[in-house]
Design a protein around this motif. Structure first.
Motif, short mmCIF file in Angstrom:
data_model
loop_
_atom_site.label_atom_id
_atom_site.label_comp_id
_atom_site.label_asym_id
_atom_site.label_seq_id
_atom_site.Cartn_x
_atom_site.Cartn_y
_atom_site.Cartn_z
N ARG A 289 10.52 32.16 41.74
CA ARG A 289 11.56 31.10 41.87
C ARG A 289 11.85 30.78 43.32
NH1 ARG A 289 13.92 27.15 42.25
NH2 ARG A 289 15.96 26.54 41.39
N PHE A 296 10.66 24.11 39.27
CA PHE A 296 11.91 24.02 38.53
C PHE A 296 12.65 22.74 38.93
CE2 PHE A 296 10.67 28.38 39.17
CZ PHE A 296 10.81 28.95 37.92
N GLN A 297 13.49 22.27 38.04
CA GLN A 297 14.20 21.01 38.30
C GLN A 297 15.33 21.17 39.30
OE1 GLN A 297 15.46 18.96 34.76
NE2 GLN A 297 13.38 18.71 33.98
N LEU A 304 17.10 26.38 36.27
CA LEU A 304 15.85 27.06 35.91
C LEU A 304 14.99 26.29 34.92
CD1 LEU A 304 17.17 30.73 35.62
CD2 LEU A 304 16.19 29.57 37.61
N ARG A 305 15.37 25.08 34.59
CA ARG A 305 14.51 24.29 33.72
C ARG A 305 13.27 23.86 34.49
NH1 ARG A 305 17.09 19.43 30.38
NH2 ARG A 305 18.12 21.26 29.46
N LEU A 306 12.10 23.98 33.85
CA LEU A 306 10.85 23.66 34.53
C LEU A 306 10.77 22.18 34.86
CD1 LEU A 306 8.29 25.83 32.50
CD2 LEU A 306 9.25 26.30 34.76
N SER A 307 10.20 21.91 36.02
CA SER A 307 10.06 20.53 36.50
C SER A 307 9.02 19.79 35.68
CB SER A 307 9.67 20.53 37.98
OG SER A 307 9.25 19.25 38.39
#
Length: 357
Positions: A289, A296-297, A304-307
């Motif tokens: 991270r 990540f967005q 922590l939401r994936l981009s």
């Protein structure tokens, strides 16, 4: 030095010179506005960002960030990390088979064509090789003794490896295997060495006592009746405690056989290893991270939401690797035997004969 004959190096160099360092930590983790995010400059970047970020930062610190020099700094770092790989091969060989094997392993690694080639270019391969070897080295300690520090270092190096090249995430299976070996070894570890005191009374009954430190456990078996007494006198010596036993015809102090094995509860051992492995994976995740934040967005550290941009890039290059996307540099794979063509190049050129054989 400025011809960029390596296509991967050329792409990494183009992306590197298009980026700039963020002004704050908050901006660094703000995926949408960070000047260090390749997707904000319209670039596709499937490689791990750790090697590029390290090169970019050192370029600014050492005043080597000019487009004509930054790739040379990247090559120096690639060579340095390749030397680390040679050292790690020595450490791994020494730990597994002894110092002589470690030296041979280091020598053969230094002679590999693919290592020499990758050490001359500003690409991610030398970086990821070092971190994968570091992860494997820590896996050996996890399997052997399983301390908390072993799990933490294993997770940290794994996270840095994935942040250098995403496809090495499959190495997590080796980490899981190391945990299985830790459980296996824990179940077979010998019991702590103690002293066994045996006494035979005139009546034929048998007395036995375990002495450890300043405590004494005494047991007597009389027919089908068993008696057990535990005595502890702080500061008392073993000889003083032995005198508290019943009168005996003979007393002998014998070392417990080292062949006796402790049989701990496999569920308890498995639970302890699982907890430590979970912590190791958490360390790996946060390492990833931090040094690959634009997967990540955001906008903050805990976003922590994936981009979607990164996921789209991964999907595209997965299709390219599978031959579902027609690209000029993929023509070399056309009409080739699956697997065998790669193996042929690995044996003949990447590793070389006789090592490849």
């Amino acid at each position: 030095s400025d011809t960029h004959l390596h296509p991967d190096e050329r792409h990494v160099w183009i992306v590197t010179i298009s980026l700039s360092l963020p002004k704050s930590i908050g901006e660094y983790f703000n995926t949408a506005v960070s000047p260090l995010n390749p997707y904000n400059t319209g670039s596709s970047f499937i490689y791990g960002t750790l090697p590029m970020f390290l090169t970019k930062w050192l370029g600014e610190v050492l005043n080597q960030g000019h487009p004509d020099r930054i790739h040379l700094l990247g090559r120096v770092l690639a060579a340095v990390f390749d030397l680390f790989s040679v050292v790690l091969m020595f450490l791994i060989g020494r730990k597994l088979y002894g110092e002589r094997v470690g030296l041979i392993s280091a020598f053969l690694t230094a002679c590999l064509v693919i290592h020499i080639q990758q050490a001359h270019f500003y690409t991610a391969d030398s970086f990821v090789a070092t971190f994968v070897l570091m992860t494997f080295y820590r896996c050996l300690f996890v399997a052997e003794r399983g301390r908390w520090s072993d799990f933490v270092w294993m997770g940290l190096s794994f996270g840095l490896a994935v942040a250098s090249k995403i496809n090495v995430i499959l190495f997590g299976a080796i980490m899981a295997l190391a945990c299985v070996l830790r459980i296996y070894h824990a179940l077979r570890e010998p019991a702590p060495a103690e002293s066994l005191i045996s006494a035979v009374t005139p009546g034929g009954q048998s007395d036995s006592a375990n002495v450890q430190g300043s405590s004494l456990s005494w047991s007597r078996q009389i027919g089908e009746l068993g008696l057990h007494l535990s005595v502890e006198r702080p500061g008392a010596t073993v000889s003083e405690q032995v005198q508290t036993l019943p009168q005996a015809a003979a007393v002998a102090v014998l070392p417990r056989k080292q062949t006796e094995h402790q049989e701990p509860d496999w569920l308890r051992v498995g639970y302890e290893v699982a907890i430590r492995f979970a912590v190791s994976l958490i360390v790996a995740f946060f390492a990833f991270r931090i040094v690959q934040p634009y997967s990540f967005q955001g906008p903050g550290f805990f976003g922590l939401r994936l981009s979607e941009a990164w996921l789209s890039d991964v999907r595209y290059w997965a299709k390219a690797a599978a031959g579902q996307v027609d690209l000029p540099f993929n023509d070399q794979w056309a009409s080739r035997a699956p697997g065998l063509f790669s193996l042929q190049n690995m044996v003949l050129w990447a590793v070389g004969i006789p090592l490849g054989v």
